[in-house]
Design an enzyme around this catalytic site. Structure first.
Site, PDB file in Angstrom:
ATOM      1  CG  HIS A  13      -2.050  -1.003   1.080  1.00 18.03           C
ATOM      2  ND1 HIS A  13      -2.858  -1.367   2.118  1.00 18.03           N
ATOM      3  CD2 HIS A  13      -2.495  -1.703   0.001  1.00 18.03           C
ATOM      4  CE1 HIS A  13      -3.763  -2.246   1.699  1.00 18.03           C
ATOM      5  NE2 HIS A  13      -3.551  -2.467   0.426  1.00 18.03           N
TER       6      HIS A  13
ATOM      7  CB  CYS B 231       3.181   0.701 -22.112  1.00 19.32           C
ATOM      8  SG  CYS B 231       1.724   0.721 -23.177  1.00 19.32           S
TER       9      CYS B 231
END
Length: 590
Positions: free
Chosen positions: A194, A508
């Site tokens: 996170h 990308c």
């Protein structure tokens, strides 16, 4: 004076930061045990309740702040900590412990936090390690409130401060960014924790898992943090410092808004060639509106981060809400939604853990999706439902064989039939693309180009698989070189395949964000570059100052080079001349 050195970690958040180290040490929850009298028990239990109320209030404020700064999707990361803080059963165990042991509240709470995290701490499962981090973060806040030992507010850091720590919670990451840090280095952590998700949402360069970083790096030493390659340069010499200066990650939002200053978006070369630029997006955020207003679409929406930020697969309606909001925000500009790219370093908690000796070569990408058809179908239904505006595209990750593409196409067709029978609207001509990121796909790119609407080259994995280099392995990460002739030839093969069948080819990954690489890729024939949003202005300004002809000549010369050293020298020389032609591409926002 510190000796120049290079430390390898794991890339957590792309971008480059230059500055001085500020080492912070974790607060240790050393809580003394104190005996209490039976009549003191109610007061100790009340202390727990008040501390938890304050902790929940703190976390709610942080969540709201994250929502304003990063957007609602990213702020949901803090939901897990709110659930932990208010866990009724755990808090009842704390109160029962106070009554039975007749000791102070903070001692019981601290011991139960330690008991809860002891097993998690030993786990190799990233989901369990993230849970440990969340529990410890909540415990730290609650104990500070119980002891009344809250630290004084911190002042802003000096400009260009690089924070070095053992580990950081999501809240701490957000807090330190608000205090002005330019980059982060931690000893612990994973690329999909996170904390890393928050850093990426903030466009804050970060490298994690740098062994004993807080012991090896001293306060005040000069650092270069390369978040894309996972490298930390300690006390670099002036030559290396200067070479990285032009790659420093600018303020993302400021540079996005600067796009409106340019004459053409998408940018047009001096001889009239238009190049499409788009953004890489992981979670919806507040910068999306600025991107859309400047005419920028999404070239790569990494949908798996919807899963990673909550550690569960959202249901169809929840996914639809994410996808539909993003499609609406960017309409009429394209939004390329890559289906879940899970497995390998992105652990799938809801499935049985796999014991794979080499996860990067194991069950990941499209293999995972085809192996969990119910989850794949749910995602496809949500994406298709969000496609009614006509700007959504589907991209399939890590295809290695044309049979995988055909199997995925059959699933998509079945889902379309289901929706049609249910009377649900969707774009029946939604473009489908293939992600080319392994050598087998690049070598057979014509087969993929023939059967899809577009191709997208994933340069990070393509270089890793082509060069047999694990970027996260300290011993060989220095061998990861995106300008290696073999890697460039595979990219060129893919672009030529797209051109032969009239299909656009986008680039990308980190290579598309590199200003040395951009002219080369355009010269090779790439029709679109999808990059970190903070690099869009610099790339557009650079492209606008160059001619397509000179970029094609650069590509011819570079592809003819036989060695890595030759290609790097050619690109470096072109880059230095380009900087003179486009000084605004390298200037700071006003």
């Amino acid at each position: 004076m510190a000796k120049p050195s290079q430390i390898q970690g794991i890339p957590a958040s792309a971008g480059v930061a230059l500055g001085e180290a500020r080492v912070v040490y974790s607060w240790d929850t050393l809580v003394p045990e104190r005996s209490i009298l039976p009549e003191e028990v109610p007061a100790e239990k009340l202390k727990v309740d008040l501390a938890i109320e304050k902790t929940i209030a703190d976390l709610t404020r942080i969540r709201e702040s994250a929502g304003k700064t990063l957007g609602g999707a990213t702020s949901k990361i803090f939901d897990a900590q709110l659930l932990i803080a208010g866990d009724f059963q755990f808090l009842q165990k704390v109160k029962d412990g106070i009554s039975k042991r007749l000791v102070n509240a903070e001692s019981v709470y601290s011991s139960l936090i330690e008991e809860s995290t002891a097993t998690l701490r030993k786990s190799r499962d990233p989901y369990m390690r993230q849970m440990q981090t969340d529990i410890e973060a909540v415990g730290k806040k609650a104990l500070l409130h119980m002891t009344g030992d809250n630290p004084a507010p911190e002042r802003r850091f000096p400009p260009n401060t690089i924070l070095v720590a053992k580990k950081l919670t999501p809240a701490e990451t957000l807090h330190y960014q608000e205090l002005g840090v330019a980059g982060i280095v931690t000893s612990e952590g994973t690329a999909h924790s996170h904390m890393a998700l928050i850093a990426r949402s903030l466009y804050l360069p970060a490298v994690v898992a740098v062994e004993r970083a807080q012991n090896k790096i001293r306060n005040g030493v000069r650092l270069i943090v390369d978040g894309g390659l996972g490298k930390v340069f300690v006390a670099p010499d002036d030559a290396l410092w200067e070479s990285y200066k032009g790659r420093v990650s600018p303020d993302a939002l400021a540079n996005i808004t600067r796009l409106s200053e340019l004459k053409h978006i998408p940018p047009v070369t001096t001889d009239g060639h238009t190049v499409e630029l788009s953004a890489n997006v992981e979670l919806p955020g507040v910068r999306d509106k600025a991107l859309a207003e400047c005419g920028i679409g999404v070239g790569l929406y990494r949908t798996e981060f919807i899963y990673l930020q909550s550690n569960h697969f959202p249901d169809e309606d929840e996914q639809f809400e994410y996808y539909d909001n993003t499609a609406a925000q960017f309409a009429p500009h394209k939004v390329v939604m890559r289906t879940f790219d899970l497995g390998s370093d992105k652990y799938v908690e809801e499935l049985q853990p796999l014991q794979e000796s080499n996860p990067a070569l194991g069950w990941r990408g499209i293999r995972t999706s085809l192996g969990i058809p119910a989850i794949f179908r749910t995602q496809l239904r949500a994406i298709l439902r969000a496609s009614t505006r006509g700007n959504v595209r589907i991209l399939l990750p890590m295809l290695t064989d044309i049979d995988e593409l055909r199997r995925a196409q059959r699933v998509i067709k079945r889902v379309m039939v289901e929706l049609r029978n249910e009377g649900v609207e969707f774009d029946r001509r939604i473009p489908l693309g293939a992600m080319i990121e392994v050598p087998s796909a690049a070598l057979t790119a014509e087969c993929f180009a023939r059967q899809t609407s577009f191709l997208a080259v994933g340069t990070n994995d393509l270089a890793q698989y082509t060069l047999a280099v694990d970027r996260d392995n300290n011993r060989v990460a220095n061998l990861y070189r995106m300008f290696h002739p073999a890697n460039l030839k595979l990219i060129k093969l893919t672009i030529e395949a797209g051109r032969k069948f009239g299909k656009p080819v986008s680039i990308c990954g980190e290579m598309a964000s590199d200003l040395q690489a951009a002219p080369l890729l355009i010269g090779m024939g790439a029709t679109s570059l999808s990059m970190t949003p903070g690099k869009l202005y610099s790339a557009a300004a650079l492209i606008s100052a160059l001619s397509y002809q000179e970029m094609k000549e650069l590509a011819d010369i570079t592809l003819a080079a036989a060695t890595l050293k030759e290609t790097e020298n050619i690109l470096r020389q072109f880059y230095e001349k380009a900087k003179e032609k486009a000084p605004e591409a390298f200037s700071e926002p006003a």
